[in-house]
Each structure stands twice: as C-alpha cells, then as structure tokens.
Design a protein around this motif. Structure first.
Motif, PDB file in Angstrom:
ATOM      1  N   UNK A  33       0.832  -1.207   0.000  1.00 24.59           N
ATOM      2  CA  UNK A  33       0.000   0.000   0.000  1.00 24.59           C
ATOM      3  C   UNK A  33       0.863   1.253   0.000  1.00 24.59           C
ATOM      4  N   UNK A  34       2.000   1.167   0.709  1.00 29.42           N
ATOM      5  CA  UNK A  34       2.907   2.309   0.759  1.00 29.42           C
ATOM      6  C   UNK A  34       3.498   2.581  -0.622  1.00 29.42           C
ATOM      7  N   UNK A  35       3.845   1.478  -1.318  1.00 31.01           N
ATOM      8  CA  UNK A  35       4.366   1.641  -2.684  1.00 31.01           C
ATOM      9  C   UNK A  35       3.296   2.224  -3.601  1.00 31.01           C
ATOM     10  N   UNK A  36       2.071   1.710  -3.483  1.00 30.60           N
ATOM     11  CA  UNK A  36       0.977   2.226  -4.318  1.00 30.60           C
ATOM     12  C   UNK A  36       0.752   3.701  -4.042  1.00 30.60           C
ATOM     13  N   UNK A  37       0.864   4.089  -2.786  1.00 31.52           N
ATOM     14  CA  UNK A  37       0.721   5.501  -2.427  1.00 31.52           C
ATOM     15  C   UNK A  37       1.842   6.334  -3.049  1.00 31.52           C
ATOM     16  N   UNK A  38       3.035   5.725  -3.091  1.00 28.08           N
ATOM     17  CA  UNK A  38       4.173   6.438  -3.681  1.00 28.08           C
ATOM     18  C   UNK A  38       3.975   6.634  -5.184  1.00 28.08           C
ATOM     19  N   UNK A  39       3.325   5.630  -5.811  1.00 28.00           N
ATOM     20  CA  UNK A  39       2.987   5.762  -7.233  1.00 28.00           C
ATOM     21  C   UNK A  39       2.105   6.991  -7.433  1.00 28.00           C
ATOM     22  N   UNK A  40       1.142   7.194  -6.548  1.00 29.52           N
ATOM     23  CA  UNK A  40       0.273   8.358  -6.635  1.00 29.52           C
ATOM     24  C   UNK A  40       1.076   9.652  -6.506  1.00 29.52           C
ATOM     25  N   UNK A  41       1.975   9.648  -5.563  1.00 29.31           N
ATOM     26  CA  UNK A  41       2.790  10.853  -5.349  1.00 29.31           C
ATOM     27  C   UNK A  41       3.647  11.161  -6.581  1.00 29.31           C
ATOM     28  N   UNK A  42       4.233  10.087  -7.142  1.00 30.69           N
ATOM     29  CA  UNK A  42       5.042  10.287  -8.350  1.00 30.69           C
ATOM     30  C   UNK A  42       4.189  10.847  -9.491  1.00 30.69           C
ATOM     31  N   UNK A  43       2.984  10.297  -9.595  1.00 32.82           N
ATOM     32  CA  UNK A  43       2.099  10.756 -10.681  1.00 32.82           C
ATOM     33  C   UNK A  43       1.669  12.212 -10.470  1.00 32.82           C
ATOM     34  N   UNK A  44       1.466  12.600  -9.219  1.00 34.97           N
ATOM     35  CA  UNK A  44       1.090  13.982  -8.924  1.00 34.97           C
ATOM     36  C   UNK A  44       2.233  14.917  -9.297  1.00 34.97           C
ATOM     37  N   UNK A  45       3.473  14.540  -8.957  1.00 42.31           N
ATOM     38  CA  UNK A  45       4.626  15.370  -9.313  1.00 42.31           C
ATOM     39  C   UNK A  45       4.790  15.420 -10.842  1.00 42.31           C
ATOM     40  N   UNK A  46       4.536  14.217 -11.443  1.00 43.57           N
ATOM     41  CA  UNK A  46       4.630  14.135 -12.902  1.00 43.57           C
ATOM     42  C   UNK A  46       3.649  15.111 -13.550  1.00 43.57           C
ATOM     43  N   UNK A  47       2.420  15.134 -13.019  1.00 43.46           N
ATOM     44  CA  UNK A  47       1.391  16.009 -13.580  1.00 43.46           C
ATOM     45  C   UNK A  47       1.739  17.480 -13.328  1.00 43.46           C
ATOM     46  N   UNK A  48       2.317  17.757 -12.172  1.00 43.10           N
ATOM     47  CA  UNK A  48       2.710  19.127 -11.822  1.00 43.10           C
ATOM     48  C   UNK A  48       3.779  19.639 -12.787  1.00 43.10           C
ATOM     49  N   UNK A  86       8.886   8.690 -13.845  1.00 40.41           N
ATOM     50  CA  UNK A  86       8.818   7.304 -14.334  1.00 40.41           C
ATOM     51  C   UNK A  86      10.085   6.506 -14.016  1.00 40.41           C
ATOM     52  N   UNK A  87      11.201   7.255 -13.955  1.00 36.87           N
ATOM     53  CA  UNK A  87      12.444   6.556 -13.610  1.00 36.87           C
ATOM     54  C   UNK A  87      12.353   5.948 -12.201  1.00 36.87           C
ATOM     55  N   UNK A  88      11.906   6.744 -11.243  1.00 39.96           N
ATOM     56  CA  UNK A  88      11.739   6.236  -9.872  1.00 39.96           C
ATOM     57  C   UNK A  88      10.677   5.146  -9.825  1.00 39.96           C
ATOM     58  N   UNK A  89       9.653   5.311 -10.636  1.00 36.97           N
ATOM     59  CA  UNK A  89       8.574   4.305 -10.663  1.00 36.97           C
ATOM     60  C   UNK A  89       9.107   2.957 -11.120  1.00 36.97           C
ATOM     61  N   UNK A  90       9.924   2.989 -12.178  1.00 37.88           N
ATOM     62  CA  UNK A  90      10.482   1.729 -12.673  1.00 37.88           C
ATOM     63  C   UNK A  90      11.458   1.115 -11.667  1.00 37.88           C
TER      64      UNK A  90
END
Length: 643
Positions: A33-48, A86-90
């Motif tokens: 769940x923590x990783x999934x939450x981090x995916x959200x954070x990465x996506x928010x920064x990506x969108x920003x 995406x780099x951190x995501x991968x």
C-alpha cells in the motif's frame, strides 16, 4: 484430560502460526500500500511538472521570433524532472511487482513509465540538437508539443492502473484480515472449549481427589466393614478420655470385647456370613452403650468400648451387662437361627492404668479371665490375674527358643504288666527347664504352646526323640518295648502328622506297633474331620491308639464306638482303685476286648486290687517315678517290690 491438554497444545501451536502469517501479510500489505501511495505521489509530481512544461511552451512566438537560438535551460530542467518520476517508478517495480501487476492486469503502468522515459529522452535529444544548430526552432516546438501531449495523456492513463492496484491490494488485505480473523476466532473458540474442558476436568479431578482423600482418611480411621472407628483412633480416644478424667478428677473404663466362638462360625458358614455377624454385633454394641461412650473395632472379632467419666462402678457393670445381653440375642445366619456370646474385660482409670498401653493391656488380660471363667461374662482386671497373664506371655516368648536352646528334655515312666510285673513299655513325658524360670510343669507350658502355635514343632521334636530312644532300647535287647507318646489334639489336625511318623519309623527301621499314641479324651476330635482321618491313618499304619484319661472327658462311649482306639487308660483321679468307676471301666474294656492301663498306682493295695480285676497294665509311683533315659531299667521286674 491428557487428550484435552494435547488438543490445546496443538491448537495453540497452530494459532501461533496463523498469527505469525497474519502479521507477515499485514506487513506485506502495508509495504504494498505504501508503494501504491508512492505511485500516486510520483504521478502527482509528474502532472505538476507537465503543467510547468505546458506553461513554458504555450507561447511559441518566443521560439519563432528569436533571432538567435532560444535558451532551453528551463525547459530542459522541467523535462528532466518529468523524466525523474517514471524513472523512480520503474526502480520501485521489481520482479515480484511485475508478476503481481501482470496477474491483476495493471502492468500498463510499466509501459507508461517506459513510454514517458522514451519521450523525455527524445525531447532532451531534440533540445540538444537545436542548441547545436542541427534543427530549427519549429522542430523543437513540434517535439515539445508532442512531448507535452504524451506526458499529459500518460499522466491521465497512469492514474487508473495505480488506483486499480491500490484497490486490489486493499481488498486482498481486508479479505486476508477477515479470513485470518475468522481462523483466529475459530481456533480461539476451540482453545476456549478445550481450556474450559480442562478446567472442568481439573475441577472434577480436584473434587475426586478431595473425595479420595476423605475416603482415605475415613479408611485410615474407620473400619470399612462395620463403619466404626478403627484401632488407629483408639490411642487418640483413650488419651482424650484420660485428659478429661484427669481434669475432672474422675474415672472411666476401657472394655475389651471379644466374641466367643466367632472363628467356628466364620470357618463353618464362611467369611461373608462372618462379616454379616460382625456388622450386626457392631451395631448392637454401639447402640447399647451411652451416647457419650465410644465403640471401636480393634480387629477381627474384637471391639473396644471407651466409656465417659462415671462415679459409680455399678454404671460400668450395667453397661457391660447390657452388651452381653445384646450380643447373646439370636441372629439369623445362613437361613438358621444362631447364637453367639461375648467375653468382656474391664480396666478402669486410674486404678488399672493411667495411659493407653496399660489400660488396653489390663482390659485384654481381664477379657482372658472372662474366657477362662467360662465365657459369656465380664471380668474386671485384678493384679493377680494380670501377673499370671504376664507370666504366660513371658513363657510363650521363651518357648520359641526352647528347642534351639536345648531346654526341653524327656523322662520316661515304666508301664508294667500286672500279671507278671515285668516292664513292657514306657510313657514319654516332656519336661522344660528354663534358665530364668527354672522347671516349668507341662500342665502350664503345654496349653501355652498350643495357644502360641508351637505345639506342632515341639510335638515333632518329642516324637523324633522318643522314637530314637525306643529304637535304642529295642536294639539293646528289649525287643518288645513299647513307647507311649502323648499327642495334642492340635497335632491330629496336622494333615502331615501320620506321614511324618511313618517316615520316622521307616528311617529308624522301627515297627509301627512299638509306638503307642496317647490322646486325651476331647470333644474337638470327633468334630474335626482331619483329626478323625489322622486317627484312622495312624491305625492303618500299625500304631496303637490309647485313649488317655478315660472317663473324665466328653462322650466316652462315642469315642469307643466311632474311633479306632486300642487301649483305655484309667485316669489317676479314680485311684485308689477300690471304687465302682474303676471296676466299671475295666469291665467295659474286657467286654470291648480292649486292653486297660491304670495310671496313678501308688500303693500295694491299689496294685493288688487292679490285678484281681484283671487290669492288664499299670503305671505309677508304686513302680517308679519318671526318670531320664540313662536311669531307666528296661529289664526291671517289679515282683520283689510288689511283694
């Protein structure tokens, strides 16, 4: 209970495993769940950062109108930051995550990240080419617009699989929690039931143990047959009575109660009937005494009553009399009316003792006084009778070592043929000389030996010695010498008695008719089948049977009719022989074709009278007193003495 304990242990072990797995799942779910939450954070920064890029490239004039190469530093920095997400995501997605995403259909996250990286790298390359003058600003503008659209679309597309992954992990976590909770609840229920069962059984075991301890205590201090207190409580009961009497300066009594002839009933009707009799007698005795008195079973057919304090001796006499009357009432045993009596010995505190041992000992001595006086009565202890009992006990103890200590000896009194006055035989008489008590008469120690169970051993020793002496005298020339040996009725009850005599005769090569067995007239013989059988075995062996003390005992004629006796011995109490009884016995013997031996001949007149009545044999001081074997003259003729 052991099975329940085993079940509890197994359930506890399994529950421990379940809880451990539950903890592992919870930790795993937390990290996922923590990783999934981090995916959200990465996506928010990506969108920003995508919005920043949109702001930078939304005015293309700036690039088109520039006379020289535009500064792309800020745009490059934004694209680098966009590429970082995406780099951190991968980097976060390992082999297990890829497998998991492929399993639930959310692996497009990886594709989107890779696509973002590819677009970002291409855009950075185009910017570098532009800065190097290799391409035009329009090319850069087109690439940036393309990249912006890709970044925006990928950010939107990225949200759905990430959300799906989070939802799936959340649902799986909830299901696992529910399932694990159900398992925990199930095993908790099992353990609860098992623990409850163990506790219930433990409670039952504790109750059973308490009952068992109470039962053991009851068995320790109460007789299991009659329910009365047993001898383990006797000392405590008497000690309590002593303490009370001492405080009140009063007296109390200890009564030793013995049932007369109980052994006969027990042996004849069986032990179950004997037990029934004991239970009935216990109830009668307990109900006869006062409520303040105590009754205990001492053992066997013996009871002890401990009375409360009294002032008048008549009180104790009255209690003892009531006990005797209660016991003597008829009782139905084995479908027949039976009667039994009691002998009671009484010892009073403080006259007859001041402690448990002395009171019991003196009450027991008084009880034997009652038995010796005829039974069915009570006797109080007196010192003289107690001294006699102590002497009997002392003699009984010393008799056990009499043979080993060579304290026993034999003397012989000649038996003469009255027709010619020659010695035809002798009677063996037992003597005991003890270092402490001196010479003890057979009338005293023979009954003691019988009561102490020593008569078989002593009788066997006498038989062996007498047979050996008879053989010695026959080998010395007195070939027809007969040896008369007194035998107790208890010896006749020994099934091996006749066989032992036969073995002795065979070993010594001694004729059986050389041995005359003297038996005192006694009703116990005819009432005992073994004794009667022994008499017939002795007769068949060839030994002669002499009925001693004829005329003084029980049912004389029945002896002559039913038992294989060969010789009658007239008791010395009928001497001198100038009386009708001696004459009648001699005449009866002649009619029955039996030989007669007269005992206790002390005068010539008695000798002459018996001779005139055709009495065949005689013995007594007129001929000779009993003497040791080395003083006995086997060839002596008493003619000169008689004349």
């Amino acid at each position: 209970m052991v099975l329940e304990n085993s079940r509890v242990k197994k359930a506890l072990a399994f529950l421990t495993v379940i809880i451990f797995l539950f903890s592992v799942v919870m930790i795993w779910s937390f990290f996922k769940l923590d990783k999934s939450s981090h995916f959200h954070q990465l996506n928010i920064r990506h969108f920003k950062h995508t919005l920043e890029l949109n702001g930078l490239i939304s005015v293309p004039k700036r690039l088109a109108s520039a006379g020289s190469t535009a500064d792309m530093t800020e745009i490059r920095s934004v694209i680098v930051r966009i590429r970082q997400q995406p780099f951190e995501c991968l980097e976060m997605v390992g082999a297990s995550e890829q497998f998991f995403m492929g399993l639930i259909g959310t692996d497009e996250v990886i594709t989107l990240c890779e696509k973002d990286l590819e677009v970002a790298n291409q855009t950075l390359q185009v910017i570098s080419q532009y800065e190097n003058g290799e391409i035009t600003s329009q090319n850069v503008q087109d690439q940036l617009v393309f990249a912006l659209n890709e970044f925006r679309n990928n950010s939107i597309l990225f949200e759905q699989p990430v959300e799906k992954t989070v939802d799936f992990i959340s649902q799986i976590t909830i299901l696992l929690i529910v399932f694990t909770s159900m398992i925990v609840l199930f095993f908790t229920h099992i353990i609860s039931k098992a623990v409850t069962a163990v506790l219930n059984k433990r409670e039952e075991a504790m109750k059973a143990l308490a009952k068992s301890e109470e039962r053991i205590k009851q068995l320790a201090y109460n007789d299991s047959l009659t329910g009365l207190p047993n001898r383990n409580l006797l000392e405590h009961t008497i000690n309590a009575a002593v303490a009370k009497a001492h405080r009140n300066k009063a007296q109390f009594a200890v009564m030793f109660i013995d049932l007369d002839r109980f052994k006969d009933i027990n042996d004849t009707l069986g032990h179950s009937v004997g037990d029934k009799l004991l239970v009935e007698m216990a109830e009668r005795i307990a109900h006869t005494v006062r409520e303040c008195d105590s009754v205990l079973r001492f053992g066997g057919d013996e009871f002890v009553a401990v009375t409360d304090c009294f002032e008048l001796v008549e009180t104790i006499d009255n209690i003892a009399h009531r006990i005797i009357e209660a016991v003597r009432q008829p009782i139905k045993l084995a479908n027949m009316e039976s009667f039994i009596t009691a002998s009671i010995g009484i010892a009073c505190y403080p006259q007859n003792g001041v402690d448990t041992n002395s009171l019991l000992k003196h009450a027991d001595a008084a009880m034997y006084q009652a038995k010796n006086a005829g039974k069915n009565q009570f006797q109080s202890y007196d010192m003289q009778s107690g001294s006699k009992l102590n002497r009997r006990l002392t003699l009984a103890a010393q008799l056990h070592q009499a043979i080993n200590n060579e304290e026993l000896s034999l003397v012989y009194q000649p038996i003469a043929a009255l027709a010619d006055n020659r010695t035809v035989g002798s009677e063996t008489l037992l003597r005991w000389t003890n270092a402490e008590n001196g010479a003890v008469g057979p009338d005293e120690f023979i009954p003691i030996a019988e009561n102490a169970g020593l008569i078989i051993d002593i009788g066997s020793w006498v038989m062996e010695q007498a047979c050996q002496q008879c053989k010695i005298w026959q080998d010395a020339g007195a070939t027809e010498h007969a040896m008369a040996i007194n035998v107790s009725t208890l010896q006749l009850k020994d099934k091996l008695f006749s066989q032992r005599l036969s073995d002795t005769l065979s070993r010594l090569n001694l004729a059986a008719d050389s041995i005359h067995i003297e038996i005192t007239e006694n009703s116990a013989i005819t009432e005992d089948k073994v004794s009667v059988q022994t008499l017939y075995e002795l007769s068949e062996l060839g030994a002669k049977l002499l009925l001693d003390d004829f005329g003084t005992g029980y049912s004389c004629l029945s002896y002559l009719k039913n038992l294989p006796f060969d010789v009658l011995k007239i008791d010395k109490s009928f001497m001198p022989a100038n009386n009708t009884i001696a004459s009648t016995i001699i005449a009866m013997g002649h009619e029955l074709n039996m030989e007669i031996i007269a005992e206790g001949i002390e005068t010539y007149q008695c000798y002459q009278f018996l001779r005139n009545l055709k009495c065949q044999y005689g013995q007594g001081y007129f001929f000779q007193k009993p003497v040791p074997a080395n003083q006995f003259d086997i060839f002596k003729n008493f003619t000169a003495q008689a004349v």
